[in-house]
Design a protein around this motif. Sequence first.
Motif, PDB file in Angstrom:
ATOM      1  N   GLU A  91       6.583  15.700  18.350  1.00 23.31           N
ATOM      2  CA  GLU A  91       7.191  16.021  17.047  1.00 23.31           C
ATOM      3  C   GLU A  91       6.723  15.033  15.982  1.00 23.31           C
ATOM      4  O   GLU A  91       6.394  15.423  14.851  1.00 23.31           O
ATOM      5  CB  GLU A  91       8.713  15.967  17.182  1.00 23.31           C
ATOM      6  CG  GLU A  91       9.473  16.609  16.044  1.00 23.31           C
ATOM      7  CD  GLU A  91       9.676  18.102  16.238  1.00 23.31           C
ATOM      8  OE1 GLU A  91      10.280  18.708  15.354  1.00 23.31           O
ATOM      9  OE2 GLU A  91       9.230  18.659  17.253  1.00 23.31           O
TER      10      GLU A  91
ATOM     11  N   ASN B   4       3.325  15.825  14.805  1.00 21.74           N
ATOM     12  CA  ASN B   4       3.183  17.169  14.251  1.00 21.74           C
ATOM     13  C   ASN B   4       2.114  17.986  14.984  1.00 21.74           C
ATOM     14  O   ASN B   4       1.347  18.734  14.379  1.00 21.74           O
ATOM     15  CB  ASN B   4       2.844  17.095  12.752  1.00 21.74           C
ATOM     16  CG  ASN B   4       3.147  18.393  12.031  1.00 21.74           C
ATOM     17  OD1 ASN B   4       4.024  19.156  12.432  1.00 21.74           O
ATOM     18  ND2 ASN B   4       2.386  18.673  10.986  1.00 21.74           N
TER      19      ASN B   4
ATOM     20  N   GLU C   7       8.731  14.904  23.926  1.00 24.59           N
ATOM     21  CA  GLU C   7       9.109  15.779  22.813  1.00 24.59           C
ATOM     22  C   GLU C   7       9.096  15.022  21.488  1.00 24.59           C
ATOM     23  O   GLU C   7       8.601  15.511  20.471  1.00 24.59           O
ATOM     24  CB  GLU C   7      10.502  16.371  23.035  1.00 24.59           C
ATOM     25  CG  GLU C   7      10.605  17.316  24.204  1.00 24.59           C
ATOM     26  CD  GLU C   7      11.158  16.631  25.442  1.00 24.59           C
ATOM     27  OE1 GLU C   7      10.679  15.519  25.755  1.00 24.59           O
ATOM     28  OE2 GLU C   7      12.053  17.217  26.089  1.00 24.59           O
TER      29      GLU C   7
END
Length: 393
Positions: free
Chosen positions: A126, A129, A122
């Motif tokens: 993140e 992006n 995760e």
Amino acid sequence: MNDKIKNIIQDCNINFLIGSGLSLPYLKTLGNIEKLLTELEEKQNMSASKKKLIRASLYKKYFDDVISKNPKILESDVTAQEVLETYRNFLNILNSILLKRKVTLLSKEVNLFTTNIDIFLEKALEDLNLEYNDGFNGRFKPKFSLSNFKKSHFKKSLHYDNTAELPVFNLSKLHGSLSWEITPNDIIFSCELKHVKEVSSKTISPAHIIDIPEDATIAKLITAATGKTTDASTDAFMEAYEKLLIVVNPTKEKFKHTLMNQTYYELLRLYSNELEKDNTVLFVMGFSFADEHLKEITLRAANSNPTLMIYVIAHSSKAKIGIEEKFGKNNIKNNNIEIIAPEQEVTGDGSKIDKFEYDFPTINKNIFGCLLEEENVENIVTEEKINNPEAEE
């Protein structure tokens, strides 16, 4: 091998099964804790107090080795950066491969199935992006639902309304995640891992816990527990840990919470359904198939779907032998499971040793990184032929 994998990636639905071996060395693997906890639960003639002491000790070992360091991943801990960067490199490579994929009939998506409860994937998604579905929807209180998977993403240009499909990663955490928090009716996303930090704040007195060695057996733990008892600090730790226990429990029972049990089997069904699709490839990394449910589902899919191809990347030649024994050579009907082990070389005494180990950075470099490099070279050659057709003559 790379040519074979390259062609398969171009023409197949792409899936990965990722195990705890990829989060080494920052986080340790589960080892035999699942087996020990399962055997402990089956002991009928043991006193409740001794069983509680051993269970608390196993949970503490599991918490310290696998769970407690996760908040530091969010805080950009220096010791986590090497593993996190490897995850980023892996996802960047896959994203580039999807962007360059020539087949238009297949969507630009990858299914990432993982038994890992850590938050490396995760965090890496993140940081980069990238577009991904993790089952959650919402801003202030994101809720989990399987209906949130399998969403495609398209991008329109601001001026000309040209539409392009963006690569998407479907992240399915088969054993739950430390970022999951249970409410009476829902699974919600916990971005700060408060429940993990709460357990970290509970210390157990060394006099009321036993050490768990790497070669631990139930018999050894029972002997070590003789004469020891739990106390208030053990109870406080267990009470806080129980909040995690409904999210992830390293026993073959897996989950005690009804909602988590339901979610667990729904995710397994999602995994099974993806492997049943025509022209599908599954890459297995950092996973030894000690999980019996996943082993059986994977083997059943391989035998029922002859268009499925499975590549299991073994950490070493010894690990390859262990995986072959788990599957059983006579159980694979369609010859569509291939176990990739490191290349070997002959030593002076005639024995064979591995030239390297397939850790995560080596997988990135020797397999998927090579595919991307070959694709880039082909694109450069093609562009040169288009721009300078006389050069070929």
